[in-house]
Design a protein around this motif. Structure first.
Motif, PDB file in Angstrom:
ATOM      1  N   SER A  78      -0.359  15.714  -2.281  1.00 28.29           N
ATOM      2  CA  SER A  78       0.392  16.466  -3.335  1.00 28.29           C
ATOM      3  C   SER A  78       0.427  17.828  -3.019  1.00 28.29           C
ATOM      4  N   LYS A  79       1.673  18.478  -2.505  1.00 26.52           N
ATOM      5  CA  LYS A  79       1.787  19.872  -2.281  1.00 26.52           C
ATOM      6  C   LYS A  79       1.314  20.600  -3.218  1.00 26.52           C
ATOM      7  N   ASP A  80       1.597  20.327  -4.600  1.00 29.06           N
ATOM      8  CA  ASP A  80       1.586  20.909  -5.818  1.00 29.06           C
ATOM      9  C   ASP A  80      -0.024  21.077  -5.977  1.00 29.06           C
ATOM     10  N   GLY A 109       9.759  15.650   4.303  1.00 23.79           N
ATOM     11  CA  GLY A 109      10.074  16.289   2.991  1.00 23.79           C
ATOM     12  C   GLY A 109      10.105  17.750   2.673  1.00 23.79           C
ATOM     13  N   VAL A 110      10.223  18.567   4.028  1.00 23.19           N
ATOM     14  CA  VAL A 110      10.257  19.971   3.892  1.00 23.19           C
ATOM     15  C   VAL A 110      11.788  20.494   4.397  1.00 23.19           C
ATOM     16  N   ILE A 111      12.297  21.370   3.470  1.00 25.56           N
ATOM     17  CA  ILE A 111      13.654  21.687   3.752  1.00 25.56           C
ATOM     18  C   ILE A 111      13.770  23.212   3.731  1.00 25.56           C
ATOM     19  N   ILE A 112      14.021  23.912   5.090  1.00 18.70           N
ATOM     20  CA  ILE A 112      14.580  25.170   4.927  1.00 18.70           C
ATOM     21  C   ILE A 112      15.693  25.519   5.237  1.00 18.70           C
ATOM     22  N   THR A 113      16.186  26.383   4.459  1.00 21.98           N
ATOM     23  CA  THR A 113      17.590  26.527   4.561  1.00 21.98           C
ATOM     24  C   THR A 113      17.838  28.119   4.172  1.00 21.98           C
ATOM     25  N   ILE A 131       8.528  25.089  -4.419  1.00 21.66           N
ATOM     26  CA  ILE A 131       9.669  26.115  -3.799  1.00 21.66           C
ATOM     27  C   ILE A 131       8.611  27.432  -3.442  1.00 21.66           C
ATOM     28  N   GLU A 132       8.825  27.824  -2.033  1.00 23.95           N
ATOM     29  CA  GLU A 132       7.858  28.670  -1.678  1.00 23.95           C
ATOM     30  C   GLU A 132       8.359  29.574  -0.793  1.00 23.95           C
ATOM     31  N   GLU A 133       7.776  30.826  -0.792  1.00 22.04           N
ATOM     32  CA  GLU A 133       7.939  32.015   0.090  1.00 22.04           C
ATOM     33  C   GLU A 133       8.057  31.598   1.620  1.00 22.04           C
ATOM     34  N   PHE A 134       9.104  32.255   2.084  1.00 23.89           N
ATOM     35  CA  PHE A 134       9.195  31.778   3.592  1.00 23.89           C
ATOM     36  C   PHE A 134       8.079  32.701   4.580  1.00 23.89           C
TER      37      PHE A 134
HETATM   38  P1  AMP Z   1       4.447  21.296   6.093  1.00 22.88           P
HETATM   39  O1  AMP Z   1       4.798  19.633   5.956  1.00 22.88           O
HETATM   40  O2  AMP Z   1       3.902  21.833   4.727  1.00 22.88           O
HETATM   41  O3  AMP Z   1       3.643  21.233   7.175  1.00 22.88           O
HETATM   42  O4  AMP Z   1       5.977  21.779   6.455  1.00 22.88           O
HETATM   43  C1  AMP Z   1       6.491  21.494   7.682  1.00 22.88           C
HETATM   44  C2  AMP Z   1       6.978  22.616   8.538  1.00 22.88           C
HETATM   45  O5  AMP Z   1       7.713  23.594   7.970  1.00 22.88           O
HETATM   46  C3  AMP Z   1       5.865  23.443   8.930  1.00 22.88           C
HETATM   47  O6  AMP Z   1       5.026  23.045  10.203  1.00 22.88           O
HETATM   48  C4  AMP Z   1       6.609  24.904   9.301  1.00 22.88           C
HETATM   49  O7  AMP Z   1       7.156  24.854  10.420  1.00 22.88           O
HETATM   50  C5  AMP Z   1       7.497  24.903   8.254  1.00 22.88           C
HETATM   51  N1  AMP Z   1       7.014  25.513   7.013  1.00 22.88           N
HETATM   52  C6  AMP Z   1       6.455  25.111   5.842  1.00 22.88           C
HETATM   53  N2  AMP Z   1       6.081  25.931   5.306  1.00 22.88           N
HETATM   54  C7  AMP Z   1       6.653  27.238   5.368  1.00 22.88           C
HETATM   55  C8  AMP Z   1       6.732  28.499   4.902  1.00 22.88           C
HETATM   56  N3  AMP Z   1       6.193  28.737   3.429  1.00 22.88           N
HETATM   57  N4  AMP Z   1       7.337  29.385   5.833  1.00 22.88           N
HETATM   58  C9  AMP Z   1       7.838  29.121   6.995  1.00 22.88           C
HETATM   59  N5  AMP Z   1       7.691  27.950   7.403  1.00 22.88           N
HETATM   60  C10 AMP Z   1       7.391  26.968   6.842  1.00 22.88           C
END
Ligand code: AMP
Ligand code: GLY
Length: 433
Positions: free
Chosen positions: A108-110, A160-164, A192-195
């Motif tokens: 759980s990310k939360d 499950g991670v979307i960056i846009t 939702i988090e800061e980049f």
């Molecule tokens: P995660 O599953 O949380 O590791 O996220 C997958 C990928 O998304 C990571 O390996 C990063 O490349 C990118 N990512 C996740 N969170 C961030 C963030 N807050 N800022 C920038 N890139 C992120």
């Protein structure tokens, strides 16, 4: 000693290979395993998340040590279940992994974000939303500067991670996840988090609940295409150690992240037993946590274990038995370069059953080069492909370049129809090594 290892990837082949180096192993079972693990032990048909089936197998085969390779059984509560059942039956069985509570750090990310907030562990600022507070979520998004980072709370197999950069796409994705069931249950809650802008790396540590030790740093390459382009994969290659993870940086990682994580878990009455994989962003020299994983990485394990000069079996036993203070991780200072050979079409649809041709010397003594099987299987006495990620090759070298040259040469000697690999693994680190 009888051992059951759960999983079927290159990671599990690397586990099996290192475990086999110990003379104390009587029987080694791998469930479900691959063609590489079949050469080191007995592959068994068993679903790692079927907890009662795993326990019944352990009981029947008198398993002394159970090793979960991937996260699914841990998040499903394998450790708690096996410990409960073996206590009832009076069996003494060691399990080398964290309990279900601790496994939420990955599940759980939360949960992970609020744990970090409670213990002052540096990570991106965040808020979590579900279908009941979408209006607040849209308002929150409007306060952020792009790119927007949205994460499904639950396990979503790395997808499950979307960056846009688009605010509209961020809003649409949020509604798709929370209202339309994109990612199923995993996406009902969204973080939702800061980049964070910087260079990614991972660090690996091991704990027995009382003490902990660092294992290694590694960098993996998740995208399918050269130059970090295209779709996300399980990982196309890895380098260990990471040159910029020098003493000064690693001291910050230990003081600000690793120590507070393990002591935070102890303080909350949930001592952590197992491998901990911390995904980090190096933001201008300061480490920030991107994610926790409650297991080793794949392909990071294929890069790290060849560098491990102390016994993996003793590491697993002392971790599971709370005796890590009697063990010392010994790591080769050489650099490991791991390259994954994958099937055409991966990470999308792929065709299985393509014959794999390995050079003849593979399988005999290769001193500092390894071929780890992942999606492979024996069919009618032929080695054939059985998944997207097929084979990982690892070489050691005294620099990234020399390790890469050797891995590239090994990779080109392995053939199967539709073979694909990235050609730029580690190149971004070269200037810094
Ligand atoms: P995660 O599953 O949380 O590791 O996220 C997958 C990928 O998304 C990571 O390996 C990063 O490349 C990118 N990512 C996740 N969170 C961030 C963030 N807050 N800022 C920038 N890139 C992120
Ligand atoms: N290589 C990334 C992972 O194992 O999650």
């Amino acid at each position: 000693m009888n051992i059951l290892l759960l999983g079927s990837g290159g990671r599990e082949h690397a586990f099996a290979y290192k475990i086999r180096q110990s003379e104390r192993v009587s029987k080694l079972f791998i469930a479900p395993g691959n063609a590489g693990t079949a050469q080191l032990g007995e592959n068994v048909v068993l679903n790692p998340t079927d907890l009662s089936a795993v326990y019944e197998f352990c009981k029947r085969e008198k398993i002394d040590l159970l090793i979960p390779g991937n996260e699914d059984p841990l998040v499903a509560g394998l450790v708690d279940y096996i410990e409960k059942m073996s206590t009832i039956d009076g069996l003494s069985m060691l399990v080398a992994g964290p309990n279900q509570w601790c496994a939420q750090l990955e599940g759980s990310k939360d949960f992970a974000k609020s744990f970090m907030a409670r213990h002052g562990i540096p990570t991106a600022k965040y808020q979590s939303f579900d279908a009941t507070n979408l209006t607040e979520a849209y308002t929150f998004l409007e306060t952020l500067t792009p790119p927007y980072v949205l994460k499904a709370d639950g396990l979503a197999a790395g997808k499950g991670v979307i960056i846009t950069d688009s605010l509209q796409e961020a809003k649409d994705t949020l509604s798709d996840m929370t209202q339309q069931g994109k990612f199923g249950k995993a996406g009902e809650l969204v973080v939702i988090e800061e980049f964070l802008k910087g260079i990614e790396l991972s660090v690996f540590a091991v704990s027995d609940g009382k003490t902990w030790q660092m294992l290694a740093s590694a960098k993996d390459y998740k995208r399918i295409g050269n130059g970090d382009t295209g779709l996300n994969t399980g990982g196309m290659g890895a380098i260990s150690p990471v040159p910029f993870a020098d003493e000064v940086f690693m001291k910050k990682v230990v003081d600000r992240i690793v120590e507070p994580t393990f002591s935070g878990l102890r303080m909350e009455g949930q001592p952590y037993k197992g491998f901990l994989f911390i995904g980090l962003m190096n933001v201008g020299g300061d480490p920030m946590v991107i994610e926790y994983n409650v297991r080793m990485g794949d392909p990071e394990t294929e890069a790290i274990f060849p560098r491990l000069n102390s016994s993996l079996l003793e590491l697993l036993e002392s971790m599971a038995a709370g005796k890590l203070n009697e063990y010392q991780v010994l790591l080769d200072p050489l650099t490991a370069a791991t390259l994954f050979l994958v099937s055409e079409g991966y990470p999308g649809d792929i065709k299985k059953g393509k014959e794999i041709r390995l050079p003849e010397h593979i399988g005999s003594a290769m001193e500092d080069q390894w071929v780890f099987h992942a999606g492979t299987i024996m069919k009618d006495n032929r080695l054939v492909t059985n998944g997207g990620r097929v084979i990982a090759v690892t070489s050691l070298g005294d620099s990234i370049q020399s390790a890469l040259n050797r891995s590239n040469a090994l990779a080109s000697s392995i053939e199967f129809e539709g073979k694909y690999q990235r050609n730029d693994i580690g190149l971004d680190l070269l200037a810094k090594s």
